[in-house]
Design a protein around this motif. Structure first.
Motif, short mmCIF file in Angstrom:
data_model
loop_
_atom_site.label_atom_id
_atom_site.label_comp_id
_atom_site.label_asym_id
_atom_site.label_seq_id
_atom_site.Cartn_x
_atom_site.Cartn_y
_atom_site.Cartn_z
N MET A 11 -0.98 -1.44 -9.25
CA MET A 11 -1.44 -2.60 -8.96
C MET A 11 -2.79 -2.87 -9.99
O MET A 11 -2.77 -3.95 -10.67
CB MET A 11 -2.34 -2.59 -7.64
N GLY A 12 -3.30 -1.73 -10.43
CA GLY A 12 -4.59 -1.93 -11.42
C GLY A 12 -4.04 -2.14 -12.84
O GLY A 12 -4.76 -3.10 -13.40
N THR A 13 -3.00 -1.58 -13.08
CA THR A 13 -2.65 -1.85 -14.54
C THR A 13 -1.93 -3.31 -14.67
O THR A 13 -2.30 -3.99 -15.67
CB THR A 13 -1.58 -0.75 -14.99
N ILE A 59 0.92 -1.26 -0.09
CA ILE A 59 -0.08 0.12 -0.05
C ILE A 59 0.95 1.29 0.03
O ILE A 59 0.76 2.29 -0.75
CB ILE A 59 -0.98 -0.15 1.05
N ASP A 60 1.82 1.21 0.89
CA ASP A 60 2.92 2.45 0.96
C ASP A 60 3.64 2.81 -0.60
O ASP A 60 3.53 3.80 -1.03
CB ASP A 60 3.95 2.06 1.84
N VAL A 61 4.03 1.61 -1.17
CA VAL A 61 4.51 1.96 -2.51
C VAL A 61 3.63 2.14 -3.59
O VAL A 61 3.83 2.93 -4.50
CB VAL A 61 5.67 0.77 -2.64
N LEU A 62 2.67 1.46 -3.74
CA LEU A 62 1.73 1.20 -4.86
C LEU A 62 0.60 2.03 -4.83
O LEU A 62 0.08 2.64 -5.80
CB LEU A 62 1.14 -0.16 -5.17
N GLY A 63 0.18 2.56 -3.38
CA GLY A 63 -0.95 3.30 -3.20
C GLY A 63 -0.93 4.78 -3.97
O GLY A 63 -1.87 5.08 -4.58
N PRO A 64 -0.06 5.57 -3.89
CA PRO A 64 0.33 6.74 -4.48
C PRO A 64 0.01 6.64 -6.10
O PRO A 64 -0.21 7.64 -6.75
CB PRO A 64 1.42 7.15 -4.08
N VAL A 65 0.04 5.47 -6.72
CA VAL A 65 0.07 5.54 -8.25
C VAL A 65 -1.34 5.26 -8.34
O VAL A 65 -1.77 4.34 -8.76
CB VAL A 65 0.80 4.51 -8.64
#
Lengths: 451, 451
Positions: free
Chosen positions: B324-326, B305-311
């Motif tokens: 994560m979505g892509t 969540i920390d790493v991927l959340g902002p994207v």
């Protein structure tokens, strides 16, 4: 913005911006460096690195390898010449940063100037850029860095990049990228001292080569960190606990750190130099010979006692360079303690006898002034019963007591004669050309092919 | 004594000492590395380093430069191949040391094996020595080191020295000198991430080249620090605050760290891999297509969540590897998220639509197991109203869920097809030779001249 400001300065410095006395001092340092590079001829660590360069590099190239009289690409020429000029321990030093600039700056400047057909003024300007950058990076990284890291290896990589980048004509943005690529390769640990290993020459070879590579890559569009020095995962974050970013841009363009650089006159530990010069002063003033002297007491700072005190019976040339008694004996007997004097006389009977007549004592005035000033004081008792005082306020080679051009030339000739790296005639020709380098439209080859 | 013990292990390791499953895994890692090296073809940072090697090195030599199909000396071949194999971010990783071994080990092993005419078994043994040393040095330097330093650059220099030193036949004493010369050149700072600069490839190039140089110098008698890792002015003293010297010799000769190394299957951030594999599992079990899926919830650890959340709205290929979505969209649509899928489809309408149907949620079980185990869990709601669970206990590529040789071959073929670095026929020939490398009396050239 500090890395950016420093990079802009290194990129945009023009020969016309440099005060004439600073240019003259840069020439002094260049000739002094040349002598140190030739002094590396025939030494095992340097020859090993030179053999690696021959095995891995091209058979010949546009840049001169001063030891062995070959040529190579700028990369390997700079690598080998940087190793060569740091082995005799006679290359210059900047006191405030504890950084040896010449050995990482001039090999890169010469290699690229020869390869590019640059003028002598371009070479000197690039060297000044390298000195100003490297010294400030060394000051920035501070004392905590120097405890573990060999600043000449680390700050030296940035100095080499600035020098190479200037000759390659990088603009401020690309120079900043070059700094990023240099700083992320910066390395050099003091651990080798514990077993007297060969790493010191590897550090300068690595700094010159890695800095040169960083600048070449930047010219071709390769990017580096924008804030490699002060960034939160940059050099200071990883390798210092007392870094001060203000030092990176201190007096850029008005304070010329190059001119603060000291020459090493004696081939011994710097802590022996103030006393050696004070002894020379009193011997000269009273026309004494070594045999006239019954006892010497040197008044020193605590650091000298810490470093030199344990060396009571030096067994090797290297160790004897850290012996106050041996150094003062050579100075008293021969007027200087150069490589030749150490090699031939470090344990003569006469040297040993004089060695035993030397003592060190802590002196409050000397200790208080250190490290800003390295005062030398000796008290000499003569065999005929006189007690004489000698004093120097700056050891020979420091900016306030610098070497004359004749002394610099003589030192370079002595180093070449000792190593056998070039004949006196060759040295006189090369040094003559270097004294006139500011007038050279192109920097040519300094030495001929192997004699 | 720890540096000494590690050096002795690296020097004295014999092919016969290595368990057969570890040899087979080393072959797997070699083929996987080869694909990553070819993937570097045509990328700007790699081509810039390759141009530098051509400018500064010999026109040809005994070692193969895989991108550009030239040859050079072992030094430059290792430098360029190391840069090339770290650019696609598909090279292997050892979880415990956060170190990418292949990219610094195999370029050196291949370069020297080709130059020396060494056998395939010698190449594999040297590579195992490099993995075992580099991984332990990475574990030793610890988390505090990794916060500022790119371990693949620093520990990688030691791994490269061990690999080169083994092929050069260094004894334990000279191997220790090689470690000293490698460690005192070890470098690599994370600062470049802040501006997405090119340093990552420079770090692997530098590690391979400096480690190779250290071993060559040691062969010729050049000495280095005896305790460069644990000494009081060594690597840990300068670059770590939580170093643990016991890790340097942990299970030497019985624990094979090489076999703990993970393959990267998807070309995305490792934090997306558990969920991607769990989604694939549930799609396979229930024969779902992307269009059948109305919503995916991934149960993840906090780090993801920390790493991927902002994207939230990825604008570039690089950024979309952290979405994560892509990643789940590509996996759902194409069965894999490789370089080609990212390049062609990272912002297709269909990818974007699927992207918007993916959510992340913190999961207590997954979070507790991390980082020892990377569990993947997803809950899928289908358009026809079913709610399905998918789970993997180790993401694909980890030792307990490793790639088959067919999958490794297929991955390498995909990477080559994407970069255009070699034709499929060339790749099949080279990969075939690498699967049989243990039987090769001499390691030959892998690719022909430029097609």
């Amino acid at each position: 913005m500090t890395t950016a400001s420093l990079a802009r300065f290194a990129a945009e410095l023009r020969f016309e911006d440099i005060p004439t006395p600073v240019v003259r001092r840069a020439e002094d340092l260049l000739v002094d460096w040349f002598g140190s590079a030739i002094a590396g001829h025939g030494t095992r660590p340097v020859e090993t690195i030179a053999a690696f360069a021959r095995a891995m590099g091209p058979a010949e190239g546009a840049s001169e390898v001063l030891v062995g009289r070959g040529t190579s690409s700028p990369y390997f020429a700079a690598m080998v010449n940087a190793a060569a000029s740091h082995v005799a321990e006679q290359d210059d030093v900047h006191n405030g940063s504890v950084f040896h600039p010449a050995t990482v700056v001039f090999p890169v400047a010469l290699a690229w100037a020869q390869a590019l057909g640059a003028s002598g003024q371009q070479l000197l300007t690039a060297a000044v850029a390298g000195y100003e950058v490297g010294i400030r990076v060394g000051e920035f990284l501070g004392r905590s860095h120097y405890k573990v890291f060999h600043t000449t290896g680390t700050a030296g990589t940035l100095a080499a990049a600035a020098t190479a980048g200037h000759l390659l004509g990088l603009d401020a943005v690309r120079m900043q990228h070059a700094f990023g690529s240099a700083g992320t390769q910066a390395a050099g640990l003091w651990e080798f001292l514990r077993t007297a290993a060969d790493s010191k020459q590897l550090h300068t070879a690595h700094a010159a080569a890695a800095g040169l590579m960083a600048a070449s890559l930047a010219r071709d569009g390769f990017t580096g960190a924008a804030q490699i020095l002060e960034g939160s995962q940059g050099m200071a974050a990883g390798m210092s606990s007392d870094a001060d970013a203000r030092k990176l841009t201190d007096g850029l363009g008005t304070r010329w750190a190059l001119a603060e650089t000291s020459f090493k006159y004696h081939a011994s530990c710097r802590h022996t130099h103030p006393a050696a010069d004070a002894l020379l002063a009193v011997m000269q003033a009273h026309d004494l010979r070594a045999d006239d002297i019954a006892e010497v007491q040197t008044q020193v700072h605590q650091g000298a006692i810490d470093v030199l005190g344990p060396v009571v019976d030096p067994a090797t040339v290297h160790q004897s360079k850290f012996s106050m008694g041996t150094v003062l004996a050579l100075v008293a007997r021969f007027g200087q303690a150069g490589l030749a004097e150490f090699d031939a006389h470090f344990r003569d009977d006469a040297t040993r006898a004089f060695h035993d007549r030397v003592r060190m004592a802590l002196d409050a005035e000397v200790d208080a002034a250190y490290p800003r000033r390295w005062i030398g004081k000796v008290t000499v008792r003569t065999r005929d019963g006189r007690v004489l005082e000698g004093r120097v306020d700056e050891p020979k080679g420091d900016p306030g007591n610098t070497l004359s051009r004749d002394e610099i030339t003589a030192k370079a000739l002595r180093l070449a004669a000792f190593s056998g790296g070039a004949s006196e005639a060759e040295m006189r020709d090369a040094i003559g050309a270097l004294w006139r380098v500011a007038d050279a439209a192109k920097v040519g080859r300094l030495l001929g092919a192997q004699a």
